[in-house]
Scaffold this motif. Structure first.
Motif, PDB file in Angstrom:
ATOM      1  N   SER A   1       0.912  -1.219   0.049  1.00  0.00           N
ATOM      2  CA  SER A   1       0.032   0.055  -0.084  1.00  0.00           C
ATOM      3  C   SER A   1       0.821   1.263   0.151  1.00  0.00           C
ATOM      4  O   SER A   1       0.710   2.260  -0.749  1.00  0.00           O
ATOM      5  N   ARG A   2       1.715   1.332   0.881  1.00  0.00           N
ATOM      6  CA  ARG A   2       2.604   2.465   0.836  1.00  0.00           C
ATOM      7  C   ARG A   2       3.495   2.638  -0.357  1.00  0.00           C
ATOM      8  O   ARG A   2       3.685   3.741  -0.941  1.00  0.00           O
ATOM      9  N   THR A   3       3.960   1.548  -0.979  1.00  0.00           N
ATOM     10  CA  THR A   3       4.661   1.786  -2.054  1.00  0.00           C
ATOM     11  C   THR A   3       3.862   2.040  -3.414  1.00  0.00           C
ATOM     12  O   THR A   3       4.399   3.145  -3.999  1.00  0.00           O
ATOM     13  N   ASP A   4       2.663   1.768  -3.457  1.00  0.00           N
ATOM     14  CA  ASP A   4       1.752   2.244  -4.487  1.00  0.00           C
ATOM     15  C   ASP A   4       1.283   3.418  -4.378  1.00  0.00           C
ATOM     16  O   ASP A   4       1.068   4.180  -5.213  1.00  0.00           O
ATOM     17  N   GLU A   5       0.885   4.020  -3.001  1.00  0.00           N
ATOM     18  CA  GLU A   5       0.453   5.132  -2.760  1.00  0.00           C
ATOM     19  C   GLU A   5       1.745   6.293  -3.169  1.00  0.00           C
ATOM     20  O   GLU A   5       1.593   7.233  -3.588  1.00  0.00           O
ATOM     21  N   ALA A   6       2.927   5.864  -2.911  1.00  0.00           N
ATOM     22  CA  ALA A   6       4.087   6.784  -3.277  1.00  0.00           C
ATOM     23  C   ALA A   6       4.289   6.994  -4.610  1.00  0.00           C
ATOM     24  O   ALA A   6       5.066   7.970  -5.106  1.00  0.00           O
ATOM     25  N   THR A   7       3.985   6.090  -5.274  1.00  0.00           N
ATOM     26  CA  THR A   7       4.296   6.112  -6.828  1.00  0.00           C
ATOM     27  C   THR A   7       3.195   6.051  -7.758  1.00  0.00           C
ATOM     28  O   THR A   7       3.283   6.566  -8.898  1.00  0.00           O
ATOM     29  N   ASN A   8       1.993   5.593  -7.120  1.00  0.00           N
ATOM     30  CA  ASN A   8       0.738   5.687  -8.078  1.00  0.00           C
ATOM     31  C   ASN A   8       0.707   4.396  -9.046  1.00  0.00           C
ATOM     32  O   ASN A   8      -0.120   3.903  -9.669  1.00  0.00           O
ATOM     33  N   ASP A   9       1.981   3.732  -9.040  1.00  0.00           N
ATOM     34  CA  ASP A   9       2.104   2.368 -10.251  1.00  0.00           C
ATOM     35  C   ASP A   9       3.277   1.609  -9.745  1.00  0.00           C
ATOM     36  O   ASP A   9       3.924   1.006 -10.739  1.00  0.00           O
ATOM     37  N   PHE A  10       3.712   1.425  -8.365  1.00  0.00           N
ATOM     38  CA  PHE A  10       4.854   0.869  -8.035  1.00  0.00           C
ATOM     39  C   PHE A  10       6.063   1.239  -8.563  1.00  0.00           C
ATOM     40  O   PHE A  10       7.068   0.467  -8.567  1.00  0.00           O
ATOM     41  N   GLY A  11       6.077   2.344  -9.248  1.00  0.00           N
ATOM     42  CA  GLY A  11       7.293   2.877  -9.885  1.00  0.00           C
ATOM     43  C   GLY A  11       8.354   2.129 -10.598  1.00  0.00           C
ATOM     44  O   GLY A  11       7.969   1.369 -11.471  1.00  0.00           O
ATOM     45  N   ASP A  12       9.636   2.253 -10.120  1.00  0.00           N
ATOM     46  CA  ASP A  12      10.612   1.305 -10.948  1.00  0.00           C
ATOM     47  C   ASP A  12      10.494  -0.137 -10.409  1.00  0.00           C
ATOM     48  O   ASP A  12      11.398  -0.748 -10.861  1.00  0.00           O
ATOM     49  N   LEU A  13       9.849  -0.539  -9.635  1.00  0.00           N
ATOM     50  CA  LEU A  13       9.772  -1.723  -9.310  1.00  0.00           C
ATOM     51  C   LEU A  13       9.082  -2.817 -10.455  1.00  0.00           C
ATOM     52  O   LEU A  13       9.463  -4.036 -10.223  1.00  0.00           O
ATOM     53  N   VAL A  14       8.297  -2.199 -11.250  1.00  0.00           N
ATOM     54  CA  VAL A  14       7.779  -3.247 -12.122  1.00  0.00           C
ATOM     55  C   VAL A  14       8.505  -2.833 -13.466  1.00  0.00           C
ATOM     56  O   VAL A  14       8.656  -1.706 -13.832  1.00  0.00           O
ATOM     57  N   VAL A  15       8.562  -3.849 -14.317  1.00  0.00           N
ATOM     58  CA  VAL A  15       9.086  -3.750 -15.660  1.00  0.00           C
ATOM     59  C   VAL A  15       7.856  -3.990 -16.878  1.00  0.00           C
ATOM     60  O   VAL A  15       8.179  -3.774 -17.994  1.00  0.00           O
TER      61      VAL A  15
END
Length: 79
Positions: free
Chosen positions: A23-37
């Motif tokens: 939840s925190r990761t998604d809220e911070a980036t709106n899309d899990f940022g660089d975690l997903v390719v």
């Protein structure tokens, strides 16, 4: 169970800590940022977040943060 389904068992502490991080990761980036390719990874993470949210009551508790802190403490190595 459908042959295409996989069952993963988590302790309540593991589920709560994982939900909090997702939840925190998604809220911070709106899309899990660089975690997903790939967008499929993002969808899988969103789906997991939704499954955990449905299974947990702690996120709705007024003591939510304290419950997360306690779960983290129990999961740390050496406990």
């Amino acid at each position: 169970m459908d042959q295409d389904e996989l069952v993963v068992r988590l302790s309540r502490d593991e589920a709560l800590v994982l939900f909090e991080w997702l939840s925190r990761t998604d809220e911070a980036t709106n899309d899990f940022g660089d975690l997903v390719v790939d967008q499929a990874e993002q969808r899988a993470l969103w789906n997991l977040t939704c499954l955990l949210e449905r299974a947990l009551v702690e996120p709705l508790s007024p003591e939510h943060q304290e419950l997360v802190n306690q779960a983290r403490s129990r999961l740390r190595d050496g406990n």
